[in-house]
Design a protein around this motif. Structure first.
Motif, PDB file in Angstrom:
ATOM      1  N   GLY A  41     -27.114  37.376  42.416  1.00 20.46           N
ATOM      2  CA  GLY A  41     -28.384  37.310  43.129  1.00 20.46           C
ATOM      3  C   GLY A  41     -29.567  37.530  42.205  1.00 20.46           C
ATOM      4  N   ASP A  42     -29.422  38.471  41.271  1.00 19.60           N
ATOM      5  CA  ASP A  42     -30.505  38.752  40.316  1.00 19.60           C
ATOM      6  C   ASP A  42     -30.779  37.557  39.408  1.00 19.60           C
ATOM      7  OD1 ASP A  42     -30.975  41.265  41.280  1.00 19.60           O
ATOM      8  OD2 ASP A  42     -29.742  42.297  39.794  1.00 19.60           O
ATOM      9  N   LEU A  43     -29.723  36.807  39.068  1.00 20.82           N
ATOM     10  CA  LEU A  43     -29.902  35.644  38.193  1.00 20.82           C
ATOM     11  C   LEU A  43     -30.746  34.558  38.857  1.00 20.82           C
ATOM     12  CD1 LEU A  43     -26.332  35.320  36.628  1.00 20.82           C
ATOM     13  CD2 LEU A  43     -28.428  35.970  35.446  1.00 20.82           C
ATOM     14  N   HIS A  67     -34.904  31.244  30.429  1.00 19.89           N
ATOM     15  CA  HIS A  67     -34.661  29.880  29.970  1.00 19.89           C
ATOM     16  C   HIS A  67     -33.218  29.424  30.195  1.00 19.89           C
ATOM     17  CE1 HIS A  67     -38.644  29.744  28.282  1.00 19.89           C
ATOM     18  NE2 HIS A  67     -38.419  30.822  27.546  1.00 19.89           N
ATOM     19  N   TYR A  68     -32.272  30.333  30.257  1.00 24.04           N
ATOM     20  CA  TYR A  68     -30.873  29.933  30.450  1.00 24.04           C
ATOM     21  C   TYR A  68     -30.226  30.669  31.620  1.00 24.04           C
ATOM     22  CZ  TYR A  68     -30.323  34.111  27.494  1.00 24.04           C
ATOM     23  OH  TYR A  68     -30.405  35.373  26.951  1.00 24.04           O
ATOM     24  N   ARG A  69     -31.045  31.020  32.601  1.00 19.80           N
ATOM     25  CA  ARG A  69     -30.550  31.777  33.747  1.00 19.80           C
ATOM     26  C   ARG A  69     -29.584  30.960  34.602  1.00 19.80           C
ATOM     27  NH1 ARG A  69     -35.072  35.285  36.444  1.00 19.80           N
ATOM     28  NH2 ARG A  69     -35.068  36.044  34.291  1.00 19.80           N
ATOM     29  N   VAL A  70     -29.849  29.662  34.769  1.00 14.49           N
ATOM     30  CA  VAL A  70     -28.962  28.809  35.577  1.00 14.49           C
ATOM     31  C   VAL A  70     -27.600  28.682  34.908  1.00 14.49           C
ATOM     32  CG1 VAL A  70     -28.612  26.496  36.508  1.00 14.49           C
ATOM     33  CG2 VAL A  70     -30.887  27.530  36.583  1.00 14.49           C
ATOM     34  N   THR A  71     -27.601  28.470  33.595  1.00 17.90           N
ATOM     35  CA  THR A  71     -26.327  28.389  32.854  1.00 17.90           C
ATOM     36  C   THR A  71     -25.555  29.688  32.969  1.00 17.90           C
ATOM     37  OG1 THR A  71     -27.345  26.880  31.264  1.00 17.90           O
ATOM     38  CG2 THR A  71     -25.294  27.958  30.601  1.00 17.90           C
ATOM     39  N   LEU A  72     -26.266  30.805  32.836  1.00 17.86           N
ATOM     40  CA  LEU A  72     -25.631  32.114  32.954  1.00 17.86           C
ATOM     41  C   LEU A  72     -25.079  32.330  34.360  1.00 17.86           C
ATOM     42  CD1 LEU A  72     -25.060  34.651  31.309  1.00 17.86           C
ATOM     43  CD2 LEU A  72     -27.255  35.581  32.064  1.00 17.86           C
ATOM     44  N   PHE A  73     -25.795  31.839  35.360  1.00 23.10           N
ATOM     45  CA  PHE A  73     -25.327  31.951  36.746  1.00 23.10           C
ATOM     46  C   PHE A  73     -24.020  31.177  36.935  1.00 23.10           C
ATOM     47  CE2 PHE A  73     -24.971  30.160  40.998  1.00 23.10           C
ATOM     48  CZ  PHE A  73     -25.077  31.286  41.800  1.00 23.10           C
TER      49      PHE A  73
END
Length: 306
Positions: A81-83, A20-26
């Motif tokens: 890359g994993d994100l 749910h927050y992968r883009v923010t974490l990226f």
């Protein structure tokens, strides 16, 4: 072929539950990596370009910043890359390579910090022989062994891991380290315990030396105002960097050795990557702000640009 692993891929489970927050974490991770490159490259270029900074302390600092870029390169590109990927896997050879780079970088960091402690010990406690001890040839030799010894020790550990037969493919972390790969061994060989124990013994010797050198430094500074000034100017940044490094490593080791399933995954990830975030950013900032020569050189550069 009995000692050859048949596992070709490992699954990294540290990013489970972050969809749910992968883009923010990226974005935050990419920003952090850019800051690491910015602050470390600034210190490296400043020291290389300014001949007045070609002194032992600054040469060791330059190597510390180079090592920060080397170590973080073993983690951030793969993690970014994993994100952006739905599957979080890494090849067997890639896992060993990542573990080697991360272990070697941490060990080299400690070696360079030990060198910096020795440099300050000689400069303050034995000032009359400083220039005869810290010659260009000896500095080159010190730096060479500060890189060689950690890489040799970690290479032996990685080879020991590589020849171990693996019976699993699940790694409960966001990156690979030898200890977690060894946990997947069908029957862990004795070498997987002996080699890390030897490496820890070397680290303990380093730690004892640093502790002894600072006892001598403090004892010397108690009787001299000039030495106290030198200590505050040059030893305090080193002490801060050393404590930051040790605390970050202890966080990760505590989780790896004693972590439980009750710890939230986000906290586990924070404990796992703290040594890849805090020291690479804080070390150049601490030295850049505290050491007058570096600070003045950077300020002069930006003022000239403006």
């Amino acid at each position: 072929m009995d000692n050859v692993s048949v596992v070709s891929m490992f699954t990294l489970s540290g990013l489970s539950g972050t969809a749910h927050y992968r883009v923010t974490l990226f974005i935050l991770t990419l920003l952090c990596y850019c800051v690491i490159w910015l602050v470390n490259v600034t210190i490296i270029v400043t020291i290389i370009v300014d001949k007045n900074l070609h002194e032992p302390m600054y040469i060791f600092l330059c190597n510390l910043c180079i090592n920060a870029l080397y170590g973080t390169a073993g983690f951030y590109p793969k993690f970014l890359g994993d994100l952006l990927s739905a599957s979080h896997v890494i090849s067997y050879s890639g896992c060993l390579l990542q573990g080697f780079v991360l272990h070697a970088s941490v060990s080299a960091d400690f070696s360079i910090l030990v060198l910096m402690a020795y440099d300050r010990y000689v400069a303050i406690c034995q000032p009359l022989i400083y220039h005869s001890v810290m010659t260009k040839g000896k500095i080159g030799m010190f730096v060479f062994f500060a890189w060689l010894v950690p890489h040799y020790l970690i290479l032996v550990s990685t080879i020991t891991t590589a020849i171990t037969k693996i019976c699993g493919s699940h790694i409960p972390k966001i990156y690979c380290i030898n200890h977690l790969v060894n946990r997947l061994a069908c029957t862990p060989p004795l070498a997987t315990s002996i080699v890390p124990a030897f490496n820890y013994a070397v680290c303990l010797i380093y730690a004892v030396f640093v502790f002894w050198s600072y006892l001598c430094l403090i004892k010397t500074c108690l009787h001299s105002g000039e030495n106290r000034s030198k200590f505050m100017q040059t030893c305090l940044p080193h002490l801060l960097c050393l404590n930051t490094f040790l605390i970050s490593i202890l966080f990760d080791l505590s989780y790896v050795r004693y972590g439980t399933s009750t710890i939230p995954q986000s906290l586990k990830n924070f404990m796992a990557i703290e040594f890849l975030v805090v020291p690479p950013i804080l070390n150049p900032l601490i030295y850049g702000l505290k050491l007058t020569k570096i600070r003045n050189r950077i300020v002069q550069f930006f003022l000239r640009k403006n």
